[in-house]
Design an enzyme around this catalytic site. Structure first.
Site, PDB file in Angstrom:
ATOM      1  N   GLU A  83      -0.861  -3.735 -26.335  1.00  0.00           N
ATOM      2  CA  GLU A  83      -0.324  -3.721 -24.964  1.00  0.00           C
ATOM      3  C   GLU A  83      -1.177  -4.582 -24.039  1.00  0.00           C
ATOM      4  O   GLU A  83      -0.670  -5.349 -23.226  1.00  0.00           O
ATOM      5  CB  GLU A  83      -0.288  -2.286 -24.421  1.00  0.00           C
ATOM      6  CG  GLU A  83       0.812  -1.436 -25.025  1.00  0.00           C
ATOM      7  CD  GLU A  83       0.767  -0.005 -24.500  1.00  0.00           C
ATOM      8  OE1 GLU A  83       1.703   0.373 -23.803  1.00  0.00           O
ATOM      9  OE2 GLU A  83      -0.207   0.711 -24.774  1.00  0.00           O
ATOM     10  N   SER A 111      -3.991  10.099 -24.273  1.00  0.00           N
ATOM     11  CA  SER A 111      -3.538  10.309 -22.904  1.00  0.00           C
ATOM     12  C   SER A 111      -4.389  11.403 -22.280  1.00  0.00           C
ATOM     13  O   SER A 111      -4.783  12.355 -22.960  1.00  0.00           O
ATOM     14  CB  SER A 111      -2.068  10.725 -22.916  1.00  0.00           C
ATOM     15  OG  SER A 111      -1.755  11.459 -21.742  1.00  0.00           O
ATOM     16  N   LYS A 152      -0.480  12.380 -27.591  1.00  0.00           N
ATOM     17  CA  LYS A 152      -0.289  10.929 -27.536  1.00  0.00           C
ATOM     18  C   LYS A 152      -1.330  10.116 -28.285  1.00  0.00           C
ATOM     19  O   LYS A 152      -2.514  10.448 -28.317  1.00  0.00           O
ATOM     20  CB  LYS A 152      -0.311  10.466 -26.078  1.00  0.00           C
ATOM     21  CG  LYS A 152       0.871  10.953 -25.285  1.00  0.00           C
ATOM     22  CD  LYS A 152       2.079  10.082 -25.463  1.00  0.00           C
ATOM     23  CE  LYS A 152       1.976   8.899 -24.544  1.00  0.00           C
ATOM     24  NZ  LYS A 152       3.062   7.991 -24.707  1.00  0.00           N
ATOM     25  N   HIS A 193      18.642 -10.212 -32.368  1.00  0.00           N
ATOM     26  CA  HIS A 193      19.084  -9.414 -31.211  1.00  0.00           C
ATOM     27  C   HIS A 193      18.517  -7.989 -31.267  1.00  0.00           C
ATOM     28  O   HIS A 193      19.114  -7.069 -30.720  1.00  0.00           O
ATOM     29  CB  HIS A 193      20.614  -9.340 -31.123  1.00  0.00           C
ATOM     30  CG  HIS A 193      21.297 -10.660 -31.278  1.00  0.00           C
ATOM     31  ND1 HIS A 193      21.635 -11.460 -30.211  1.00  0.00           N
ATOM     32  CD2 HIS A 193      21.669 -11.337 -32.394  1.00  0.00           C
ATOM     33  CE1 HIS A 193      22.211 -12.570 -30.666  1.00  0.00           C
ATOM     34  NE2 HIS A 193      22.232 -12.524 -31.982  1.00  0.00           N
TER      35      HIS A 193
END
Ligand code: ARG
Length: 465
Positions: free
Chosen positions: A292, A279, A285, A158
């Protein structure tokens, strides 16, 4: 300039230009050229073997086909929408090269069995490549697991900390998934590797073609058993796409974990700069774009499966032009899955796992609570009762902002007098992990054995099983 079409004998009118563009598949199926030519050479030899054409004719067809192949590979070959697809392009160029003998090649054959053959040859090659690439990836996983045997990491259910495991155990879980993927692809090969030529348009052919001979020339395991099924069957492509989709589920889950683990919240791993991007606005970043994108590309492969199922679902027998739409999703899924396997095989060895951060996380969040209950069971307390005792001890520790191992023995004994000094050893991360010795458990002896079995398995696979 419209070319003469091999099928235009009964047509009085020229094909509408928009229809020509709409029905053409050449920009997609041109990728099948090598398979189409291999199939045509085998067909020419089969025609000669059956005495339908002379041996010299088969020889010149073969020579001409090899020339077409060379022209395609050097980029000299001209494509033209009016010739619809790769089959007609090759046939038409062959007649420019050879003259009348070229028109004998299509005897006893239809584009319906021809395209089925090409797709099977293509998918056989690609499936074998994917299996080999997955084997490499599994080797990378085993090597990475081997190199991190002293790394502990929280195991989750979970997405809540549950029990600590070895990082190697976690990695070897993916080894198992990709092993099943290899098995599924190998199994799919049995149904891909069946030869459809000789089925012609749908009913078979009047020429005495020895289909087993064609199959042996092309390395097929056997021949299709029903001509109508043979030209309208794309089960092998659906099956491949289903297998590819399951494999992509594994990549997507793995990606999700790498993305989570490289966040500041987890910070279990650092993506090396060479595998991350920045970024355009936020200077601080570093984004895990590779996993992804793999997670995103999973959607494309699922989409291909659904596309293929939907194309096929209402088709009456036998061939229908709808089936031309099978190639874009199939090719895209093949290219996508290959890119993802290759990317992971390159990225995994470069991941930098943060041993301390993961170990500290194993010590926070009561990942040893089950072990305290198991300890009590060993002292004769029934498990449900032990579960209740430890639950109360956890609540007590939570109130004080402590972990179980940080509570004094005096305080612990308020919950059960069966708890002794040795409980603290039982609660250490190393102990908790090492006590899980059931087959398939995370104890280091088990994980070392699992790595050993994987080495043997990969070795057997690479030496041809
Ligand atoms: N381009 C077609 C396909 O990919 C080849 C078969 C065409 N057959 C036909 N009878 N029009 O399905």
């Amino acid at each position: 300039m419209a070319e003469h079409k091999p099928w235009d004998g009964r047509f009085a009118e020229k094909t509408d230009a928009m229809v020509e563009a709409f029905t053409s598949s050449i920009q997609v199926d041109r990728h099948l050229y090598a398979h189409d030519i291999a199939g045509s050479i085998a067909h020419a030899r089969t025609l000669a073997e059956a005495g339908v054409i002379a041996q010299e004719e088969a020889d010149s067809l073969e020579k001409g086909l090899r020339q077409v192949k060379a022209e395609i590979e050097t980029g000299e070959f001209k494509y033209n929408d009016s010739l619809e697809d790769i089959h007609m392009h090759i046939e038409s160029r062959l007649s420019q090269i050879l003259g009348p003998v070229a028109s004998k090649l299509h005897t006893g054959r239809s584009r319906n069995d021809q395209v089925a053959l090409d797709c099977r040859l293509y998918l056989r090659d690609e499936t074998r490549k994917i299996i080999a690439m997955l084997q490499e990836l599994r080797q990378v996983l085993v090597d990475t697991a081997q190199a991190h045997l002293d790394f502990f990491v929280p195991g989750y259910t979970h997405l809540q900390r549950a029990q600590p495991v070895l990082l190697s155990h976690h990695l070897m879980a993916y080894y198992e998934m990709f092993t099943r993927d290899c098995e599924r692809f190998k199994d799919a090969l049995f149904r891909i590797n069946v030869m459809p030529l000789g089925s012609a348009a749908l009913a078979g052919t009047t020429f005495p073609l020895d289909r087993d001979f064609t199959a042996s020339l092309l390395g097929f395991e056997g021949v299709t058993q029903n001509s109508m099924d043979a030209v309208s069957d794309r089960d092998f492509a659906m099956e491949f796409l289903a297998d590819a989709s399951i494999c992509m589920v594994h990549f997507s889950r793995f990606s999700e974990e790498l993305i989570l683990w490289s966040s500041s919240e987890f910070a279990f791993l650092n993506m090396p700069d060479a595998f991350a991007t920045g970024s355009s606005i936020m200077p601080q970043k570093k984004n895990p774009d590779v996993p992804e994108l793999v997670r995103g590309k999973t959607g494309r492969v699922f989409g291909s499966l659904i596309t293929m199922l939907t194309i096929m679902k209402s088709l009456p027998m036998a061939y229908n032009r709808d089936m031309q739409e099978d190639k874009p999703p199939l090719f895209d899924a093949v290219d996508t899955i290959k890119a993802c396997v290759a990317m992971f095989a390159r990225m995994i060895p470069k991941l930098e796992f943060d041993r301390k951060r993961m170990f500290d996380a194993c010590n926070k969040g009561f990942l040893n609570a089950t072990d305290m209950a198991d300890y009590l069971v060993e002292k004769g307390v029934p498990f449900r009762e032990a579960h209740g005792i430890v639950g109360r001890a956890v609540a007590y520790a939570l109130d004080r902002g402590r972990e179980l191992q940080e509570i004094s023995l005096n305080d612990l004994r308020k919950f059960s007098d069966k708890l002794d000094k040795d409980i603290y050893e039982a609660l250490t991360v190393e102990h908790v992990v090492d006590r899980r010795r059931t087959a398939g458990g995370t104890a280091s002896a088990n994980v070392i054995a699992a790595i050993g079995r994987a080495h043997t398995q990969l070795h057997a696979e690479s030496s041809g099983d």
